[in-house]
Design a protein around this motif. Structure first.
Motif, mmCIF file in Angstrom:
data_model
loop_
_atom_site.group_PDB
_atom_site.id
_atom_site.type_symbol
_atom_site.label_atom_id
_atom_site.label_comp_id
_atom_site.label_asym_id
_atom_site.label_seq_id
_atom_site.Cartn_x
_atom_site.Cartn_y
_atom_site.Cartn_z
ATOM 1 N N VAL A 57 126.021 10.326 50.833
ATOM 2 C CA VAL A 57 125.381 9.448 51.820
ATOM 3 C C VAL A 57 123.899 9.785 51.937
ATOM 4 O O VAL A 57 123.040 8.899 51.995
ATOM 5 C CB VAL A 57 126.087 9.568 53.187
ATOM 6 C CG1 VAL A 57 125.306 8.815 54.266
ATOM 7 C CG2 VAL A 57 127.507 9.035 53.105
ATOM 8 N N LEU A 58 123.571 11.068 51.955
ATOM 9 C CA LEU A 58 122.170 11.480 52.031
ATOM 10 C C LEU A 58 121.405 11.030 50.787
ATOM 11 O O LEU A 58 120.235 10.624 50.876
ATOM 12 C CB LEU A 58 122.083 13.002 52.185
ATOM 13 C CG LEU A 58 122.505 13.562 53.552
ATOM 14 C CD1 LEU A 58 122.629 15.073 53.494
ATOM 15 C CD2 LEU A 58 121.510 13.146 54.635
ATOM 16 N N ALA A 96 123.802 11.355 58.956
ATOM 17 C CA ALA A 96 124.676 10.793 57.928
ATOM 18 C C ALA A 96 126.126 10.762 58.405
ATOM 19 O O ALA A 96 126.855 9.790 58.163
ATOM 20 C CB ALA A 96 124.565 11.619 56.646
ATOM 21 N N ALA A 154 125.579 4.972 54.619
ATOM 22 C CA ALA A 154 127.002 5.277 54.460
ATOM 23 C C ALA A 154 127.802 4.109 53.914
ATOM 24 O O ALA A 154 128.880 4.306 53.335
ATOM 25 C CB ALA A 154 127.594 5.710 55.798
#
Length: 419
Positions: free
Chosen positions: A285-286, A339, A291
């Motif tokens: 996600v980062l 996140a 997301a």
């Protein structure tokens, strides 16, 4: 409690017939023999062919335990129910010996909470230390493992090595088991390879464990999160690994062996690996900045989104709630925390799932530069204290009581010999 119809055995104790025992227990005669096969009752064949008899006080004690059992659970079988005074889970909260676990973890160290579980007493300021001889044996065994070995591999080997070095391991008295617990846990931590050259095995256990999970210098806020995580994860009722520990203790395996049984089950992908999956998802996600595509990929592959939902908590996992509150005070955790919240919000559009402790632990491990397996190591070290508490409790029960009867569904005998 004695039945006025009871016969008396050779030593004067009251004995019940099968029919009398069944009446007192409120079950059929066949169920009485099922209790015997599971080790919950003992029987004796009386001379003269009068059939089996049962100790009246033992039957009465079993009847009392069954009456205290949860509603909807058949005393003759069905869902396994084990009496315990360690952890209670109800209404999105959980308690250690009747005390709110999240409040305990907020105010006390991991070692103090472990003592509370084991003895029902707090020992302010206690730290666990291991003898040099135990650490040396465990490190030597762990160092012989392949470089790619995971933390659970190392912890299992360290536990076995420490057991082999302890000639008193077969002493199952409470004081001896407590002595084992206070040295085994720091031995497990010390057996993990340090990731900093200046690391020292002094101070609280959380500080010692930190230097074996990351090479970064710890700040006090991050150490507080790690110590709180250890305290929150000490126990969680009869998880699969804890049940394995109680089965081992029921067979009177020593404490090291009982812990080894728990570590073996913990390595299963449906138990201890969840934190690693959440860690990897957070990193993705980062990397992708949002997301939505990551959650979509998980669902498209037919997988559950890691770190969300818990069958024991309809709402938010109280462990996650406590850790997220502390992570807000860790500046380096801000990106991973955002996140995680993005994952929860994205999934909430389709399913009412809340964050669980695996997602909160993943925020800590990602923010601290730890490997994906670090959460599993934290879980294993923390839960060792709970496993010891259940071992002590199980030693007070009837030996080999955890002996369920198999329901045979194979070919009926006699079958011809295979050619």
């Amino acid at each position: 409690m004695r039945d006025h119809h009871a016969a008396h055995g050779r030593h004067g104790e009251a004995r019940l017939s099968t029919r009398e025992a069944a009446e007192l227990l409120g079950v059929k005669a066949e169920t009485v023999y099922a209790y015997v096969s599971r080790g919950q009752l003992s029987s004796r064949r009386e001379p003269g062919g009068r059939g089996s008899t049962f100790d009246a006080e033992e039957v009465a004690a079993l009847a009392r335990r069954n009456r205290r059992g949860p509603s909807g659970t058949s005393p003759a079988g069905g869902e396994l129910s084990v009496r315990t005074g360690i952890t209670l889970i109800e209404k999105d909260r959980y308690y250690f010996r009747g005390v709110d676990a999240t409040e305990l973890a907020a105010r006390h160290s991991y070692e103090e909470i472990a003592e509370w579980l084991w003895t029902g007493s707090l020992r302010p300021g206690i730290t666990f230390t291991a003898p040099d001889s135990s650490v040396a044996v465990a490190r030597s065994a762990v160092d012989a493992l392949p470089e790619h070995s995971g933390p659970t591999d190392r912890l299992r080997v360290a536990a076995i090595a420490a057991a082999a070095a302890d000639p008193l391991r077969f002493d199952l008295s409470p004081d001896a088991v407590l002595g084992t617990a206070r040295t085994l846990i720091p031995t497990l931590v010390a057996a993990l390879p340090p990731l900093r050259h200046d690391h020292r095995d002094t101070g609280p256990l959380a500080r010692r464990l930190w230097g074996r999970l990351t090479g970064r210098t710890p700040d006090e806020a991050s150490l507080r999160v790690l110590d709180t995580a250890l305290g929150l994860l000490v126990d969680h009722d009869l998880a699969a690994s804890t049940l394995a520990v109680r089965v081992a203790a029921s067979a009177r395996a020593h404490a090291y062996a009982a812990v080894s049984a728990g570590l073996g089950v913990l390595e299963g992908p449906l138990h201890g690996a969840a934190g690693g999956l959440a860690h990897r998802m957070l990193l993705e996600v980062l990397d992708r900045g949002t997301a939505a595509p990551v959650v979509a990929d998980e669902l498209r592959a037919g997988r559950r989104v890691p770190g969300l939902g818990h069958r024991l908590y309809p709402g938010e996992d109280p462990r996650a709630r406590a850790l997220f509150a502390l992570l807000d005070d860790v500046p380096t955790a801000a990106p991973a925390l955002a996140a995680a919240r993005d994952i929860v919000a994205t999934t909430a559009r389709h399913a009412p799932l809340h964050a669980n402790v695996d997602l909160a632990l993943a925020v800590l491990t990602v923010a601290s530069g730890m490997a994906a397996t670090a959460g599993e190591a934290v879980f294993a070290v923390a839960r060792t204290a709970g496993w010891i508490a259940h071992t002590l409790e199980e030693y007070e029960e009837r030996p080999l009581r955890m002996r369920p009867s198999g329901h045979y569904v194979g070919a009926r005998p006699p079958q011809p010999l295979p050619e």
